[in-house]
Design a protein around this motif. Structure first.
Motif, PDB file in Angstrom:
ATOM      1  N   UNK A   1       0.846  -1.207   0.000  1.00 17.11           N
ATOM      2  CA  UNK A   1       0.000   0.000   0.000  1.00 17.11           C
ATOM      3  C   UNK A   1       0.882   1.259   0.000  1.00 17.11           C
ATOM      4  N   UNK A   2       1.885   1.251  -0.835  1.00 16.18           N
ATOM      5  CA  UNK A   2       2.856   2.342  -0.867  1.00 16.18           C
ATOM      6  C   UNK A   2       2.174   3.690  -1.076  1.00 16.18           C
ATOM      7  N   UNK A   3       2.519   4.632  -0.223  1.00 13.77           N
ATOM      8  CA  UNK A   3       1.982   5.983  -0.324  1.00 13.77           C
ATOM      9  C   UNK A   3       0.634   6.171   0.335  1.00 13.77           C
ATOM     10  N   UNK A   4      -0.109   5.098   0.491  1.00 11.03           N
ATOM     11  CA  UNK A   4      -1.415   5.201   1.118  1.00 11.03           C
ATOM     12  C   UNK A   4      -1.372   5.075   2.621  1.00 11.03           C
ATOM     13  N   UNK A   5      -0.234   4.599   3.142  1.00  9.56           N
ATOM     14  CA  UNK A   5      -0.028   4.442   4.580  1.00  9.56           C
ATOM     15  C   UNK A   5       1.349   4.980   4.935  1.00  9.56           C
ATOM     16  N   UNK A   6       1.614   5.083   6.219  1.00 12.11           N
ATOM     17  CA  UNK A   6       2.938   5.516   6.646  1.00 12.11           C
ATOM     18  C   UNK A   6       3.994   4.539   6.141  1.00 12.11           C
ATOM     19  N   UNK A   7       5.165   5.057   5.818  1.00 13.90           N
ATOM     20  CA  UNK A   7       6.257   4.218   5.370  1.00 13.90           C
ATOM     21  C   UNK A   7       6.858   3.457   6.569  1.00 13.90           C
ATOM     22  N   UNK A   8       7.123   2.168   6.464  1.00 13.60           N
ATOM     23  CA  UNK A   8       7.013   1.396   5.232  1.00 13.60           C
ATOM     24  C   UNK A   8       6.450   0.015   5.581  1.00 13.60           C
ATOM     25  N   UNK A   9       5.200  -0.247   5.234  1.00 10.29           N
ATOM     26  CA  UNK A   9       4.615  -1.551   5.510  1.00 10.29           C
ATOM     27  C   UNK A   9       5.116  -2.561   4.483  1.00 10.29           C
ATOM     28  N   UNK A  10       5.322  -3.781   4.964  1.00 17.35           N
ATOM     29  CA  UNK A  10       5.919  -4.833   4.145  1.00 17.35           C
ATOM     30  C   UNK A  10       5.286  -6.168   4.496  1.00 17.35           C
ATOM     31  N   UNK A  11       5.192  -7.099   3.547  1.00 15.85           N
ATOM     32  CA  UNK A  11       4.759  -8.445   3.916  1.00 15.85           C
ATOM     33  C   UNK A  11       5.809  -9.118   4.790  1.00 15.85           C
ATOM     34  N   UNK A  12       5.322  -9.899   5.751  1.00 13.06           N
ATOM     35  CA  UNK A  12       6.221 -10.742   6.530  1.00 13.06           C
ATOM     36  C   UNK A  12       6.263 -12.113   5.896  1.00 13.06           C
ATOM     37  N   UNK A  13       5.693 -13.106   6.597  1.00 14.55           N
ATOM     38  CA  UNK A  13       5.705 -14.478   6.072  1.00 14.55           C
ATOM     39  C   UNK A  13       4.321 -14.860   5.580  1.00 14.55           C
ATOM     40  N   UNK A  14       4.284 -15.549   4.458  1.00 17.41           N
ATOM     41  CA  UNK A  14       3.023 -15.902   3.833  1.00 17.41           C
ATOM     42  C   UNK A  14       2.559 -14.813   2.889  1.00 17.41           C
ATOM     43  N   UNK A  15       1.408 -15.012   2.267  1.00 20.24           N
ATOM     44  CA  UNK A  15       0.778 -14.057   1.351  1.00 20.24           C
ATOM     45  C   UNK A  15       1.777 -13.643   0.262  1.00 20.24           C
ATOM     46  N   UNK A  16       2.128 -12.359   0.173  1.00 20.85           N
ATOM     47  CA  UNK A  16       3.030 -11.896  -0.872  1.00 20.85           C
ATOM     48  C   UNK A  16       4.416 -12.514  -0.746  1.00 20.85           C
ATOM     49  N   UNK A  17       4.838 -12.875   0.451  1.00 22.74           N
ATOM     50  CA  UNK A  17       6.137 -13.528   0.608  1.00 22.74           C
ATOM     51  C   UNK A  17       6.190 -14.812  -0.205  1.00 22.74           C
ATOM     52  N   UNK A  18       5.102 -15.584  -0.211  1.00 23.81           N
ATOM     53  CA  UNK A  18       5.053 -16.801  -1.022  1.00 23.81           C
ATOM     54  C   UNK A  18       5.260 -16.483  -2.500  1.00 23.81           C
ATOM     55  N   UNK A  19       4.628 -15.418  -2.967  1.00 20.40           N
ATOM     56  CA  UNK A  19       4.722 -15.064  -4.376  1.00 20.40           C
ATOM     57  C   UNK A  19       6.116 -14.551  -4.725  1.00 20.40           C
ATOM     58  N   UNK A  20       6.725 -13.793  -3.817  1.00 19.31           N
ATOM     59  CA  UNK A  20       8.100 -13.318  -4.041  1.00 19.31           C
ATOM     60  C   UNK A  20       9.047 -14.501  -4.153  1.00 19.31           C
ATOM     61  N   UNK A  21       8.886 -15.477  -3.255  1.00 24.85           N
ATOM     62  CA  UNK A  21       9.741 -16.661  -3.326  1.00 24.85           C
ATOM     63  C   UNK A  21       9.531 -17.429  -4.626  1.00 24.85           C
ATOM     64  N   UNK A  22       8.270 -17.570  -5.043  1.00 28.37           N
ATOM     65  CA  UNK A  22       7.989 -18.283  -6.292  1.00 28.37           C
ATOM     66  C   UNK A  22       8.626 -17.586  -7.487  1.00 28.37           C
ATOM     67  N   UNK A  23       8.772 -16.259  -7.404  1.00 28.79           N
ATOM     68  CA  UNK A  23       9.373 -15.491  -8.492  1.00 28.79           C
ATOM     69  C   UNK A  23      10.894 -15.436  -8.401  1.00 28.79           C
ATOM     70  N   UNK A  24      11.471 -16.119  -7.420  1.00 28.50           N
ATOM     71  CA  UNK A  24      12.926 -16.180  -7.321  1.00 28.50           C
ATOM     72  C   UNK A  24      13.551 -15.055  -6.545  1.00 28.50           C
ATOM     73  N   UNK A  25      12.771 -14.418  -5.652  1.00 30.21           N
ATOM     74  CA  UNK A  25      13.304 -13.338  -4.834  1.00 30.21           C
ATOM     75  C   UNK A  25      13.380 -13.700  -3.372  1.00 30.21           C
ATOM     76  N   UNK A  26      13.985 -12.817  -2.591  1.00 28.85           N
ATOM     77  CA  UNK A  26      14.123 -12.994  -1.138  1.00 28.85           C
ATOM     78  C   UNK A  26      13.561 -11.757  -0.466  1.00 28.85           C
TER      79      UNK A  26
END
Length: 387
Positions: A228-253
């Motif tokens: 939610x970049x810009x819509x909330x205070x900086x800087x919210x990030x996924x922890x484990x699960x949800x988008x983290x799963x997708x980042x890992x599937x795409x070859x990222x850390x």
């Protein structure tokens, strides 16, 4: 478009219902064709949900309560008239995805009249659910977590006592684990097994294509996903699960997963700068036009890119080497609760591994989903890059 034919014949439902000369073929053209279809529509169905519970219906569900409102977008991939199934729902789609909801409402005006069960069933009572006279209640893992263990078990017992079948499906908490069994369960319970199997084949094929091109990747780049970049205070990030799963599937850390034990949390800007991630990825959509990145239905590519650049400037992220090096991007936030996340995985794989994953084509995947599956298509800008 050759890439758009992967995972199936590429024929649309509209073409399958037309003759060689372009003349419409009636769906019930003869009793010999109609009888098996009608028999299947009335036959009992059985499926097993994510909790391992067997769910049995005397016939495919026609009156469904959605504990997760955003699951309308999943029904949209399986059913030619998804809104016709829904008799009550939670308000998360109406509140969190205003642009998307407006498009669904334009196609299905009756959505505005559905009973509102609150956020994650927070405003619902058993009486409200029963008043909708459902033949199936669909719950998500998020619903169960919001209700708490005692509340969730109480709701399931009460529905069972009332003779209302309930099934737990989910595309959010652990998408790599839960998406495929959830699609199988949902397809069976609404009598759309063939469509669900076609969507499963597409999903598996696209995810396997990502795994194949990344098989020889030497390393995983570090990624800061700014939720939610810009819509909330900086800087919210996924922890484990949800988008983290997708980042890992795409070859990222995902750097957030290394410090945030929950699904999401806030990282200090100075800490992000000190970590110096290789790639920056914002998510946008819900706060588009309200300080966030504009993405989703109806958004033009130039407006999406401009909004990403403005968020980076306003939240003092321009000094990140990833931004300065042209490795700053944004994704539609709504990918996090739908099988359409294959598009996000392909886009991120190209950003994280531009040489190895160059053959991946998220735009082609979006086109196939629109042509072969979606009743309400995804039309707009759903990912962007900084100029």
């Amino acid at each position: 478009m050759a890439a758009g034919c992967a995972g199936g014949t590429g024929l649309s439902r509209r073409r399958l219902l037309s003759g060689a000369a372009g003349m419409a073929i009636p769906l019930l053209a003869s009793p010999l064709l109609a009888t098996p279809r009608l028999a299947r529509a009335e036959a009992p169905v059985r499926a097993r949900d994510l909790l391992g519970r067997e769910v049995a219906l005397p016939r495919p569900a026609r009156r469904v309560v959605l504990g997760q409102g955003r699951h309308l977008a999943v029904l949209n991939l399986l059913h030619p008239d998804p809104a016709s199934l829904v008799v009550a729902w939670s308000e998360d789609m109406r509140r969190g995805e205003a642009r998307e909801y407006a498009k669904y409402r334009q196609r299905f005006p009756a959505l505005d009249q559905l009973p509102n069960l609150g956020q994650n069933l927070g405003g619902a009572s058993l009486e409200m659910i029963l008043a909708a006279r459902p033949d199936l209640v669909l719950l998500s893992r998020r619903n169960l977590m919001a209700l708490g263990e005692a509340g969730a078990q109480g709701l399931l017992r009460s529905l069972e006592t009332a003779g209302i079948p309930a099934a737990v499906i989910d595309f959010f908490i652990a998408p790599l684990r839960d998406t495929e069994p959830s699609l199988e369960t949902l397809g069976t319970l609404i009598g759309r097994e063939a469509q669900a199997q076609a969507l499963l084949a597409f999903h598996r094929g696209r995810m396997q294509a990502v795994r194949t091109v990344l098989a020889g990747a030497a390393s995983r780049p570090s990624v800061f996903m700014h939720v939610h970049a810009g819509g909330t205070d900086c800087c919210y990030s996924p922890g484990r699960g949800v988008f983290d799963d997708l980042i890992q599937a795409a070859g990222g850390r995902n750097i957030g997963a290394e410090t945030l034990p929950a699904e999401t949390g806030q990282l200090n800007l100075e800490a992000v700068l000190a970590r110096n991630p290789d790639v920056y990825v914002a998510t946008g959509g819900p706060f588009g036009g309200r300080g966030g990145v504009s993405l989703g239905v109806g958004v033009e590519a130039a407006a999406a890119r401009a909004s990403l650049e403005e968020v980076i400037r306003r939240q003092n992220l321009g000094s990140l080497p990833a931004v300065q090096g042209g490795r700053a991007h944004a994704l539609w936030h709504g990918f996090n609760d739908s099988p359409t996340h294959v598009i996000a995985v392909e886009a991120m794989a190209r950003w994280f591994h531009p040489q190895a994953a160059a053959a991946l084509d998220p735009a082609a995947s979006q086109a196939v989903l629109n042509e072969r599956f979606a009743t309400v298509p995804m039309e707009g800008t759903y990912w962007t890059d900084m100029a």
